[in-house]
Design an enzyme around this catalytic site. Structure first.
Site, PDB file in Angstrom:
ATOM      1  CD  GLU A 247      -2.596   1.232   2.614  1.00 38.89           C
ATOM      2  OE1 GLU A 247      -2.680   2.343   3.196  1.00 38.89           O
ATOM      3  OE2 GLU A 247      -3.093   0.180   3.073  1.00 38.89           O
ATOM      4  CB  CYS A 284      -3.562   5.149   4.246  1.00 39.73           C
ATOM      5  SG  CYS A 284      -4.658   4.031   5.132  1.00 39.73           S
TER       6      CYS A 284
END
Length: 511
Positions: A247, A284
């Site tokens: 990620e 995030c």
């Protein structure tokens, strides 16, 4: 790697001062020892009853250690005890959820096709299920010292799949990492599992060595595009490449329609302010790019957003390197032509940052390879870019230039929601992200079976999720047995289903 021990210091981000020596950077020999110790845990971890009990015990012991762990994590991250307490609760919850999944056995994905001589070509007896890949390398995240770190979702899902882990600790919370892995090892000992089932190493070089180790079968990463891409490339360049689930970064675009702005500009503005500043903008899924109509209703929204941001107190970021990158990043973006700064970061001390708001006309982002492309890159911290669009064509042009994202959000009016008139716009957002939201905010990722936390590159390097029960799929591979005598079959695939597993037999779901 140096043969001389290199200390790993725990740093207080509120002061920038050293707290204590938490560990030492792992040498190449230490990384090798950790991976080989993890490898020895594959056999004991194969017992599903043992590993589900291990996961539940780990959750219980983490909960018991809550006061110590939360205080320690706060001293290293400045995220606050309330936020960290909630994150630890989430971590314990997902460990228990994965334990339930291990007991249920659905993740094994048992599929049986009985022989069919009438098919073209004829179908033999085929029995398929999934088996663990092997040792998994987990690269911990900076911004979630529990949920995406030593005992976080990557570790929990790997252990649930039957894969031991070696975690590369994040340098922002080394003492928390050491305390957490000690809890996991206590839980392992209670169920006869070797301590190596949860390994831990520190240091940049150790992380590079880990992804290249021949006994590491897969890896996960949460962090920057630069760091994640380097590890991804290293994983692919191995003599035997391995899956790398990274990620890396996300803008998490938001589109506000004209009718939605007219209907509730102030509510959207205040909601956006809360979402983009949550955790000092270090989530995030922070909304980092917001398309707002260039009209009176859009003006109201931007005004409400700016007023809400002024009321947000300055906060401490995870480390001073991130703070400096945020300050320079906002400054560089604010100096671009036609970029305005309705809320500029207020001057603060050397340890805190204040929220910022940038605006830019949509036509500035429609040009390919221009200086404004910087606005299409994530800026980690409490800042968002509001893009003012004149019409839907301008909004579509901006959306067409966006990279992959974890989330994409659409705010519509009540009439648009009930009539379905915004369905085409929502469909245009789906290719951009792994999770699409309507009339809500992306911060806060529920741990649920249907959750998907991933997205097109650079949000992630694969199509898998790192949150939710299907996260186990990253650590499994299918094996099909053909025309195998019953006595030679794994118990999971035997005709009588002695383990009582959910399975699909000749196209029909059972259990």
């Amino acid at each position: 790697m140096s043969a001389i021990p290199v200390p790993v210091w725990s740093i207080d981000p509120r002061t920038g001062e050293r707290r204590e020596q938490a560990a030492e950077e792992a040498t190449e020999a230490a990384v090798d020892a950790a991976v080989r110790a993890a490898r020895t845990a594959l056999g004991p971890l194969a017992d599903r009853a043992v590993r589900s009990a291990f996961l539940r015990t780990a959750a219980g012991l983490l909960d018991e250690a809550r006061p110590e762990l939360v205080a320690l994590a706060d001293s290293e991250t400045a995220l606050g005890t309330t936020r960290l307490g909630g994150e630890l609760t989430r971590t314990c919850y997902q460990l228990r959820q994965f334990a339930d999944a291990v007991d249920a056995g659905s993740f094994l994905d048992v599929i049986i096709s009985h022989p069919d001589s009438s098919a073209t070509p004829p179908v033999p007896d085929l029995r398929r299920y999934k088996v663990p890949l092997g040792v998994v390398a987990v690269y911990a995240a900076s911004n979630f010292p529990f949920a995406f770190s030593v005992a976080g979702g990557d570790t929990a899902s790997a252990l649930a799949a039957g894969c031991p882990v070696v975690v590369k600790a994040h340098p922002d919370h080394p003492a928390t990492s050491e305390a957490t892995v000690a809890v996991l090892r206590r839980a392992a000992a209670r169920h006869g599992l070797p301590a190596g089932v949860a390994g831990l190493v520190h240091g940049f070089d150790a992380g590079v060595t880990l992804v290249a180790h021949p006994l590491v079968a897969a890896a996960s990463f949460t962090g920057s595009v630069r760091g994640g891409r380097a590890l991804f490339d290293a994983a692919a360049a191995r003599p035997r490449p391995i899956p790398f689930h990274g990620e890396l970064g996300s803008l998490n675009p938001v589109v506000v329609t004209g009718p939605a702005a007219t209907e509730r500009a102030e509510d959207i503005g205040t909601g956006l302010a809360a979402s983009m500043t949550m955790g000092v903008g270090q989530f995030c899924v922070k909304p980092g790019l917001v398309l707002v109509p260039a009209d009176a209703a859009g003006d109201r929204l931007v005004k409400a957003l700016g007023q809400s941001l002024v009321d947000v107190a300055p906060g401490v970021m995870l480390d001073h390197r991130m703070r400096d990158a945020f300050v320079s990043g906002v400054g560089e973006r604010s100096r671009l032509p036609s970029v305005e700064t309705p809320v500029a970061p207020a001057p603060g001390d050397a340890h805190t940052v204040a929220a910022a708001l940038l605006t830019v006309p949509a036509d500035r982002l429609a040009a390919e390879d221009g200086p404004h492309d910087l606005l299409l890159e994530e800026c980690f911290g409490p800042v968002t870019v509001v893009v003012r669009y004149e019409d839907q064509a301008q909004a579509d042009a901006v959306l067409g230039r966006l990279p992959g994202n974890l989330t994409a959000t659409l705010h519509v009016s009540a009439q648009e929601a009930s009539s379905g008139s915004a369905a085409d716009l929502l469909a245009r957002l789906a290719p951009l992200a792994g999770r699409v939201l309507v009339n809500s905010w992306p911060t806060g990722v529920a741990v649920a079976p249907a959750q998907h936390h991933g997205g097109p590159y650079p949000a992630t390097t694969s199509t898998s999720t790192s949150v939710g029960l299907t996260a186990t799929e990253r650590w499994l591979r299918p094996v099909a047995y053909q025309n195998t005598p019953e006595a030679l079959l794994p118990p999971e695939l035997r005709e009588g289903n002695p383990l009582g597993l959910p399975r699909t037999v000749d196209g029909r779901r059972e259990g």
